[in-house]
Design a protein around this motif. Structure first.
Motif, PDB file in Angstrom:
ATOM      1  N   GLN A 296      30.971  47.254  32.381  1.00 21.58           N
ATOM      2  CA  GLN A 296      31.605  48.224  31.499  1.00 21.58           C
ATOM      3  C   GLN A 296      33.095  48.233  31.766  1.00 21.58           C
ATOM      4  O   GLN A 296      33.556  48.646  32.832  1.00 21.58           O
ATOM      5  N   ALA A 297      33.867  47.747  30.794  1.00 21.66           N
ATOM      6  CA  ALA A 297      35.326  47.731  30.935  1.00 21.66           C
ATOM      7  C   ALA A 297      35.842  49.153  31.113  1.00 21.66           C
ATOM      8  O   ALA A 297      35.391  50.078  30.440  1.00 21.66           O
ATOM      9  N   GLY A 298      36.779  49.313  32.040  1.00 17.13           N
ATOM     10  CA  GLY A 298      37.407  50.611  32.241  1.00 17.13           C
ATOM     11  C   GLY A 298      36.641  51.569  33.124  1.00 17.13           C
ATOM     12  O   GLY A 298      37.062  52.713  33.313  1.00 17.13           O
ATOM     13  N   GLU A 299      35.537  51.120  33.706  1.00 15.65           N
ATOM     14  CA  GLU A 299      34.772  52.023  34.576  1.00 15.65           C
ATOM     15  C   GLU A 299      35.537  52.317  35.861  1.00 15.65           C
ATOM     16  O   GLU A 299      35.353  53.342  36.500  1.00 15.65           O
ATOM     17  N   ASP A 300      36.404  51.374  36.244  1.00 18.76           N
ATOM     18  CA  ASP A 300      37.264  51.587  37.410  1.00 18.76           C
ATOM     19  C   ASP A 300      38.586  50.865  37.169  1.00 18.76           C
ATOM     20  O   ASP A 300      38.787  50.248  36.120  1.00 18.76           O
ATOM     21  N   THR A 301      39.480  50.913  38.147  1.00 19.01           N
ATOM     22  CA  THR A 301      40.800  50.301  37.967  1.00 19.01           C
ATOM     23  C   THR A 301      40.998  49.064  38.836  1.00 19.01           C
ATOM     24  O   THR A 301      42.092  48.506  38.872  1.00 19.01           O
ATOM     25  N   THR A 302      39.939  48.639  39.517  1.00 15.73           N
ATOM     26  CA  THR A 302      40.114  47.546  40.481  1.00 15.73           C
ATOM     27  C   THR A 302      39.294  46.291  40.205  1.00 15.73           C
ATOM     28  O   THR A 302      39.740  45.190  40.498  1.00 15.73           O
ATOM     29  N   SER A 303      38.095  46.436  39.659  1.00 21.52           N
ATOM     30  CA  SER A 303      37.218  45.271  39.486  1.00 21.52           C
ATOM     31  C   SER A 303      37.785  44.282  38.476  1.00 21.52           C
ATOM     32  O   SER A 303      38.485  44.659  37.535  1.00 21.52           O
ATOM     33  N   LYS A 304      37.478  43.015  38.693  1.00 22.38           N
ATOM     34  CA  LYS A 304      37.921  41.970  37.775  1.00 22.38           C
ATOM     35  C   LYS A 304      36.920  41.824  36.636  1.00 22.38           C
ATOM     36  O   LYS A 304      35.715  41.900  36.841  1.00 22.38           O
ATOM     37  N   GLY A 305      37.440  41.576  35.437  1.00 23.84           N
ATOM     38  CA  GLY A 305      36.575  41.393  34.284  1.00 23.84           C
ATOM     39  C   GLY A 305      35.807  40.092  34.375  1.00 23.84           C
ATOM     40  O   GLY A 305      36.265  39.130  35.005  1.00 23.84           O
ATOM     41  N   PRO A 306      34.642  40.012  33.768  1.00 24.09           N
ATOM     42  CA  PRO A 306      33.804  38.811  33.855  1.00 24.09           C
ATOM     43  C   PRO A 306      34.446  37.555  33.281  1.00 24.09           C
ATOM     44  O   PRO A 306      34.107  36.455  33.684  1.00 24.09           O
ATOM     45  N   LEU A 307      35.384  37.708  32.362  1.00 22.89           N
ATOM     46  CA  LEU A 307      36.019  36.536  31.770  1.00 22.89           C
ATOM     47  C   LEU A 307      37.279  36.114  32.511  1.00 22.89           C
ATOM     48  O   LEU A 307      37.920  35.138  32.152  1.00 22.89           O
ATOM     49  N   THR A 308      37.633  36.844  33.548  1.00 22.77           N
ATOM     50  CA  THR A 308      38.814  36.486  34.349  1.00 22.77           C
ATOM     51  C   THR A 308      38.449  36.310  35.828  1.00 22.77           C
ATOM     52  O   THR A 308      39.320  36.246  36.685  1.00 22.77           O
ATOM     53  N   ASN A 309      37.159  36.253  36.112  1.00 18.60           N
ATOM     54  CA  ASN A 309      36.689  36.171  37.490  1.00 18.60           C
ATOM     55  C   ASN A 309      35.614  35.097  37.602  1.00 18.60           C
ATOM     56  O   ASN A 309      34.494  35.294  37.135  1.00 18.60           O
TER      57      ASN A 309
END
Length: 324
Positions: A296-309
Motif C-alpha cells: 500500500q503506497a503511502g502507508e509509511d515514509t520509509t519503505s521502498k516501492g515494489p517497482l524501485t526495489n
C-alpha cells in the motif's frame, strides 16, 4: 467544524502556524473547495462537511516552500498521499502541522442527481457531527431524501481504513464505511474478452476532453515539468488527432504513477466527464499485489516501492507476458 476553527485560530494567534489549509464554502452548498486562510477573520469562510472530498496533500508541495508552518487538515485516506509525498521528498514534514480530521464518508453530488433528485438548493445531514443515516435535500420541487451511503463517493465504499497514518493531533471521530471489495470492478473487466475490454475503455475514454483535471489533482503527479506540457511532443496538444492519442494520455499517466498511487480516487472525483479513471490505477495496484506481495503506497515514509526495489523473489517478466 467549530472546534476545528477554534483550534486553527489558537494556532494562528500563537504563531505556531502561519496559515491554514482547509476548505471554504463554494458558490453552492455542496461544492466546497480547497483554500488557504492566513488570518483569524478569514476563517469565517472555513467549512468541513461531507462534501469536503478534496485531498489537500498535493497543495502542501507549494505550502512547503512558504515561510512558517502550514496547518493542514487531512482525512485518514489523505495521510497516505502525504506520506508518499514525504517519501518522494516533495513536501517538508517540518513545514506542516497536521490535524487529522474525522470522516464518515464523503459525498458525491452526482450520485444524488442520478437518483432523480434535481434542482438541489441545500443538503442537510452532511455535517460531520451528524449521525443521520439519511440526507435531507431541499430542491425547487420540494423536499427529498436519500440514504447517506447511497450518496458516498466510490472510494469510500472501499475505504482503506479510518486510521490516520501521520498527524500532530486528531480531531473528530470517523465512521467505518467499507462495504465493497476494492478490486471487484477490476475483476469484472479482467473477465472480459480482449474485444470487450477495448470497447469498454474506448467508450469511457472517448468522453475525455483533455482538461487535465485528473493530472492536476493527483498527488502522485508532482513532476515540476510534466511530459504532457512539453511542446516537443504532440502529447501537449488538447485536441486528439486520432483515437490512439485519446487513450495515450491516460495510459501513460497510469504507468507514471504505478507503484506510487495511493488509490485516493481524486482523478475520478474531479473528472467532469465521469470517467472511472481510478480503474487504471487500481489494476496496477492489483497486479503489484499479486506479483510482488501486498503493498500500500503511502502507508509509511520509509519503505521502498515494489517497482524501485529489486529482490531475487521478484516476478520474472515472462510471467507477465504469459498473462497477456
Amino acid at each position: 467544524m467549530q472546534e476545528l476553527i477554534n483550534r486553527a485560530k489558537e494556532l494562528l494567534a500563537g504563531g505556531t502556524v502561519a496559515r491554514v489549509l482547509g476548505w471554504k464554502a463554494g458558490d453552492l452548498p455542496y461544492n466546497p473547495e480547497p483554500a488557504y486562510f492566513e488570518t483569524e477573520e478569514s476563517l469565517k469562510d472555513f467549512v468541513y462537511n461531507g462534501f469536503c472530498g478534496a485531498n489537500l496533500s498535493k497543495y502542501m508541495i507549494e505550502a512547503s516552500k512558504l515561510e512558517g508552518k502550514t496547518l493542514v487538515c487531512l482525512k485518514p485516506c489523505d495521510t497516505y498521499s502525504f506520506n508518499q509525498l514525504i517519501k518522494e521528498h516533495r513536501v517538508d514534514r517540518e513545514k506542516a502541522y497536521i490535524i487529522g480530521v474525522g470522516c464518515k464518508g464523503k459525498l458525491d453530488i452526482e450520485k444524488i442527481r442520478k437518483q432523480g433528485i434535481k434542482g438541489i438548493e441545500s443538503v442537510s445531514g452532511a455535517e460531520i457531527t451528524d449521525e443521520a443515516e439519511t440526507l435531507t435535500i431541499q430542491t425547487i420541487y420540494g423536499e427529498k431524501t436519500c440514504a447517506y451511503k447511497d450518496a458516498m463517493l466510490e472510494r469510500c465504499h472501499v475505504c482503506k481504513g479510518k486510521e490516520h497514518k501521520i498527524y500532530d493531533e486528531l480531531m473528530g471521530e470517523s465512521k467505518e464505511t467499507k462495504d465493497a471489495d476494492r478490486f471487484a470492478e477490476v475483476e469484472k473487466i479482467e473477465a472480459m474478452s480482449p474485444e470487450e475490454k477495448f470497447a469498454f475503455f474506448q467508450n469511457e475514454l472517448s468522453k475525455c476532453i483533455r482538461c487535465n483535471a485528473c493530472r492536476n489533482v493527483c498527488p502522485a503527479c508532482s513532476c515540476r515539468k510534466c511530459v504532457f506540457d512539453s511542446n516537443k511532443f504532440d502529447s501537449a496538444q488538447k485536441a486528439n488527432v486520432d483515437s490512439f492519442e485519446e487513450k495515450m494520455f491516460h495510459i501513460i499517466r497510469a504507468f507514471h504513477v504505478a507503484g506510487r498511487c495511493t488509490d485516493c480516487g481524486e482523478c475520478s472525483r474531479v473528472c467532469p466527464q465521469g470517467i472511472p479513471l481510478h480503474l487504471f490505477n487500481r489494476k496496477f495496484i492489483k497486479d503489484i499485489d499479486e506479483f510482488y506481495g501486498e503493498y500500500q503506497a503511502g502507508e509509511d515514509t520509509t519503505s521502498k516501492g515494489p517497482l524501485t526495489n529489486f529482490t531475487f523473489e521478484d516476478v520474472e517478466p515472462g510471467i507477465v507476458a504469459e498473462r497477456g
